[in-house]
Design a protein around this motif. Structure first.
Motif, mmCIF file in Angstrom:
data_model
loop_
_atom_site.group_PDB
_atom_site.id
_atom_site.type_symbol
_atom_site.label_atom_id
_atom_site.label_comp_id
_atom_site.label_asym_id
_atom_site.label_seq_id
_atom_site.Cartn_x
_atom_site.Cartn_y
_atom_site.Cartn_z
ATOM 1 N N GLY A 76 -0.428 6.672 0.140
ATOM 2 C CA GLY A 76 -1.646 6.977 -0.604
ATOM 3 C C GLY A 76 -1.432 8.095 -1.609
ATOM 4 O O GLY A 76 -1.914 8.025 -2.745
ATOM 5 N N MET A 77 -0.709 9.119 -1.210
ATOM 6 C CA MET A 77 -0.424 10.232 -2.130
ATOM 7 C C MET A 77 0.445 9.772 -3.302
ATOM 8 O O MET A 77 0.246 10.211 -4.435
ATOM 9 C CB MET A 77 0.249 11.378 -1.381
ATOM 10 C CG MET A 77 -0.650 12.063 -0.372
ATOM 11 S SD MET A 77 -2.146 12.758 -1.091
ATOM 12 C CE MET A 77 -1.463 14.118 -1.992
ATOM 13 N N ASN A 78 1.403 8.895 -3.026
ATOM 14 C CA ASN A 78 2.228 8.351 -4.109
ATOM 15 C C ASN A 78 1.376 7.574 -5.110
ATOM 16 O O ASN A 78 1.541 7.719 -6.329
ATOM 17 C CB ASN A 78 3.330 7.446 -3.551
ATOM 18 C CG ASN A 78 4.465 8.219 -2.936
ATOM 19 O OD1 ASN A 78 4.721 9.357 -3.297
ATOM 20 N ND2 ASN A 78 5.152 7.602 -1.987
ATOM 21 N N GLN A 79 0.471 6.749 -4.603
ATOM 22 C CA GLN A 79 -0.400 5.979 -5.490
ATOM 23 C C GLN A 79 -1.336 6.903 -6.265
ATOM 24 O O GLN A 79 -1.592 6.690 -7.450
ATOM 25 C CB GLN A 79 -1.215 4.949 -4.682
ATOM 26 C CG GLN A 79 -0.381 3.899 -3.999
ATOM 27 C CD GLN A 79 0.431 3.070 -4.957
ATOM 28 O OE1 GLN A 79 0.048 2.827 -6.098
ATOM 29 N NE2 GLN A 79 1.598 2.638 -4.520
ATOM 30 N N LEU A 80 -1.825 7.931 -5.615
ATOM 31 C CA LEU A 80 -2.702 8.888 -6.278
ATOM 32 C C LEU A 80 -1.966 9.631 -7.394
ATOM 33 O O LEU A 80 -2.514 9.840 -8.480
ATOM 34 C CB LEU A 80 -3.255 9.869 -5.253
ATOM 35 C CG LEU A 80 -4.439 10.716 -5.656
ATOM 36 C CD1 LEU A 80 -5.605 9.850 -6.086
ATOM 37 C CD2 LEU A 80 -4.846 11.600 -4.495
ATOM 38 N N SER A 81 -0.709 9.984 -7.146
ATOM 39 C CA SER A 81 0.068 10.668 -8.190
ATOM 40 C C SER A 81 0.325 9.735 -9.371
ATOM 41 O O SER A 81 0.300 10.172 -10.525
ATOM 42 C CB SER A 81 1.380 11.219 -7.627
ATOM 43 O OG SER A 81 2.245 10.177 -7.245
#
Length: 78
Positions: free
Chosen positions: A56-61
């Motif tokens: 999720g953090m990767n997609q958010l970045s």
């Protein structure tokens, strides 16, 4: 209407299209991030939860990068 006005309007349309593409990608990445965060809620194993949160953090970045990539075309429109 002078040549300069035509050129300005044409370039504005091109930049708006480019900005719109970045916005659509950003929205897509943000939705993927939300999905990953929702999946993390239902994971039983701690490692699985962490993996979902990392995804999720990767997609958010990626979403943030797309938004920042849309800023230069807007600045060039003026």
């Amino acid at each position: 209407m002078g040549f300069r006005n035509i050129l300005t309007k044409g370039s504005s349309v091109a930049f708006a299209s480019k900005s719109s593409q970045h916005s659509k990608k950003a929205s897509s990445y943000a939705k993927q991030a939300m999905s990953s965060f929702q999946k993390a809620k239902y994971k039983r194993e701690s490692n699985e939860k962490i993996d979902s949160l990392i995804e999720g953090m990767n997609q958010l970045s990626k979403s943030i990068i797309e938004i920042s990539d849309s800023v230069p075309p807007i600045a060039q429109m003026t």
